[in-house]
Design an enzyme around this catalytic site. Structure first.
Site, mmCIF file in Angstrom:
data_model
loop_
_atom_site.group_PDB
_atom_site.id
_atom_site.type_symbol
_atom_site.label_atom_id
_atom_site.label_comp_id
_atom_site.label_asym_id
_atom_site.label_seq_id
_atom_site.Cartn_x
_atom_site.Cartn_y
_atom_site.Cartn_z
ATOM 1 N N ARG A 67 -8.239 16.884 17.338
ATOM 2 C CA ARG A 67 -8.445 15.452 17.551
ATOM 3 C C ARG A 67 -7.544 14.685 16.591
ATOM 4 O O ARG A 67 -7.352 15.101 15.443
ATOM 5 C CB ARG A 67 -9.891 15.059 17.266
ATOM 6 C CG ARG A 67 -10.875 15.590 18.263
ATOM 7 C CD ARG A 67 -10.741 14.838 19.605
ATOM 8 N NE ARG A 67 -11.827 15.187 20.487
ATOM 9 C CZ ARG A 67 -11.855 16.237 21.301
ATOM 10 N NH1 ARG A 67 -10.823 17.071 21.329
ATOM 11 N NH2 ARG A 67 -12.893 16.471 22.067
ATOM 12 N N MET A 96 -0.625 5.558 6.907
ATOM 13 C CA MET A 96 0.536 4.664 6.732
ATOM 14 C C MET A 96 1.379 5.066 5.522
ATOM 15 O O MET A 96 1.039 6.015 4.808
ATOM 16 C CB MET A 96 0.071 3.222 6.585
ATOM 17 C CG MET A 96 -0.282 2.551 7.893
ATOM 18 S SD MET A 96 -0.702 0.828 7.594
ATOM 19 C CE MET A 96 -0.660 0.174 9.266
ATOM 20 N N ILE A 102 0.834 -1.203 0.000
ATOM 21 C CA ILE A 102 0.000 0.000 0.000
ATOM 22 C C ILE A 102 0.871 1.256 0.000
ATOM 23 O O ILE A 102 0.376 2.346 -0.254
ATOM 24 C CB ILE A 102 -0.960 0.041 1.212
ATOM 25 C CG1 ILE A 102 -0.186 0.128 2.534
ATOM 26 C CG2 ILE A 102 -1.904 -1.128 1.215
ATOM 27 C CD1 ILE A 102 -1.038 0.566 3.715
ATOM 28 N N ASP A 103 2.178 1.101 0.295
ATOM 29 C CA ASP A 103 3.050 2.274 0.409
ATOM 30 C C ASP A 103 3.475 2.831 -0.955
ATOM 31 O O ASP A 103 3.881 3.982 -1.056
ATOM 32 C CB ASP A 103 4.313 1.938 1.207
ATOM 33 C CG ASP A 103 4.002 1.340 2.569
ATOM 34 O OD1 ASP A 103 2.905 1.608 3.087
ATOM 35 O OD2 ASP A 103 4.857 0.609 3.106
HETATM 36 O O1 F6P Z 1 4.337 -1.637 4.386
HETATM 37 C C1 F6P Z 1 2.976 -1.655 4.633
HETATM 38 C C2 F6P Z 1 2.690 -1.125 6.012
HETATM 39 O O2 F6P Z 1 1.281 -1.132 6.217
HETATM 40 C C3 F6P Z 1 3.280 0.243 6.317
HETATM 41 O O3 F6P Z 1 2.525 1.288 5.744
HETATM 42 C C4 F6P Z 1 3.301 0.231 7.830
HETATM 43 O O4 F6P Z 1 4.273 1.081 8.356
HETATM 44 C C5 F6P Z 1 3.647 -1.199 8.131
HETATM 45 O O5 F6P Z 1 3.263 -1.969 7.001
HETATM 46 C C6 F6P Z 1 2.963 -1.730 9.358
HETATM 47 O O6 F6P Z 1 3.470 -2.992 9.611
HETATM 48 P P1 F6P Z 1 2.808 -4.001 10.629
HETATM 49 O O7 F6P Z 1 1.580 -4.564 9.963
HETATM 50 O O8 F6P Z 1 3.842 -5.023 10.844
HETATM 51 O O9 F6P Z 1 2.436 -3.226 11.840
#
Ligand code: F6P
Length: 365
Positions: A284, A185, A142-143
């Site tokens: 918030r 994220m 998703i990044d």
């Molecule tokens: O790489 C995808 C991602 O959702 C990032 O955006 C986020 O920082 C990370 O994974 C979160 O990882 P986890 O699911 O291990 O908490």
């Protein structure tokens, strides 16, 4: 006609919408057009280290999975065979079990491996390819931070989810005249925050590529304030940080056995705390968290994932091991797996940032 092959498939790293669509495309085309057979490897590379995590994967197993989020194979982001977490006394250590993985692939009589994942999974695939394993990669996250491809699947769905969240937060922000800070994220890349921030009408977009300053944020918030209304929406990446400040980290790599990356989180609160003494409006914070990766993939992600899954079989047919499928100028093409190791970041001089600025969106700089 080429000999039918026996291919292993695994999904590694964080899950994202479209993984099942990809598995379906791969297995259906592989079986129906090429006569290949597939072995599903569960929980990422863990399935090639631990026993009893493999199972046959046929067309029947892929029925009904197209709209489903997650992955029918399970996944893990702690199972790097080159630094595999092992119990050492009361704590954790790591060991290089990559040779064991190569032996396991031989035992399973695999002609090749399809590794579906983000930068971590694909760079492990690259290292295994360098040790002689026949492996093809598929980029997901998703990044959207993989340099080898114009877009990863999962990104479009997450962008829709975040945009909808921003739309929904607008009504509350307006009703209560509040400043809503929304933490999004994306790790160290701001693509998800930038694009959903624009789509969701954010007033300030704070991304890791542009460290922010409180004075600059205040200017943007002040510009928005009218006599009767001063609500605002701030979209902030989990990897964003104030100028001269630090990343907001929930857990250090050392606390996460075998993982080698930090777990980000808390940037929204840091931003809200910095603003609090300067503005009258209530603030918030909403942390969207794993909601952003969950649920059914968008049509665009289903199509992209299906194209990736089907294209993998062309690479296998052409012996293009050590490559991954990638979207370039709307074509799905093979690129060397080494490409997955280069990071991609938002171009801060690019059109999207420039146009957003020209519409009055602040970036906090
Ligand atoms: O790489 C995808 C991602 O959702 C990032 O955006 C986020 O920082 C990370 O994974 C979160 O990882 P986890 O699911 O291990 O908490």
């Amino acid at each position: 006609m080429a000999r039918p092959l026996r291919l292993g498939v695994l999904t590694g790293g964080g899950d994202c919408p479209g993984l099942n669509a990809l598995i379906r495309g791969l297995v259906r085309r592989g079986v129906l057009e090429f006569g290949h057979s597939f072995v599903g490897i569960e929980n990422g590379y863990m399935g090639l280290v631990e026993p009893e995590l493999v199972r046959p994967l046929g067309v029947e197993d892929t029925r009904g999975i197209l709209p489903k989020g997650g992955t029918i194979l399970g996944t893990s982001n702690k199972a790097n065979p080159f630094s595999y977490p092992v119990r050492e006394g009361t704590g954790w250590g790591t060991r290089d079990l990559s040779d064991q993985v190569l032996r396991r692939c031989e035992e399973l009589r695999l002609d090749g491996l399809v590794a579906i994942g983000g930068d971590g999974t694909l760079s492990i695939a690259h290292q295994l390819a360098e040790k002689g394993l026949k492996v093809v990669g598929c980029p997901k996250t998703i990044d959207n931070d993989l340099s080898g491809t114009d877009q990863t699947f999962g990104f479009d769905t997450a962008r829709l989810i975040v945009t909808e969240a921003l739309d929904r937060l607008h009504s509350t922000a307006e009703a209560h005249d509040r400043v809503m800070v929304v933490e999004i994220m994306g790790r160290h890349a701001g693509f998800l925050t930038l694009e959903s921030g624009i789509a969701g009408g954010a007033d300030l977009i704070l991304i890791p590529e542009i460290p922010y300053r409180v004075e600059s944020m205040l200017e943007t918030l002040k510009r928005r304030a009218t006599r009767r209304r001063s609500f605002s929406i701030i979209a902030i990446s989990e990897g964003a940080y104030p100028e001269g400040g630090a990343l907001s980290v929930l857990a250090e790599a050392a606390d996460i056995p075998g993982r080698g990356v930090v777990r980000l989180g808390g940037s929204g609160k840091v931003c809200a705390d910095l603003l609090a003494s300067h503005i009258e409006a209530e603030i918030r914070v909403t942390v969207l968290g794993h909601l952003q990766r969950g649920g059914s993939p968008s049509a665009a992600d289903r199509v992209l994932a299906t194209r990736y899954g089907c294209k993998v079989l062309d690479l296998v047919r052409d012996g293009q091991w050590g490559h991954m499928v990638a979207l370039r100028n709307n074509d799905v093409i093979p690129v060397p797996l080494s490409e997955s190791r280069k990071e991609r970041r938002v171009d801060v001089q690019g059109d999207l940032v420039r146009f957003a600025r020209s519409m009055g969106i602040g970036f906090g700089d």
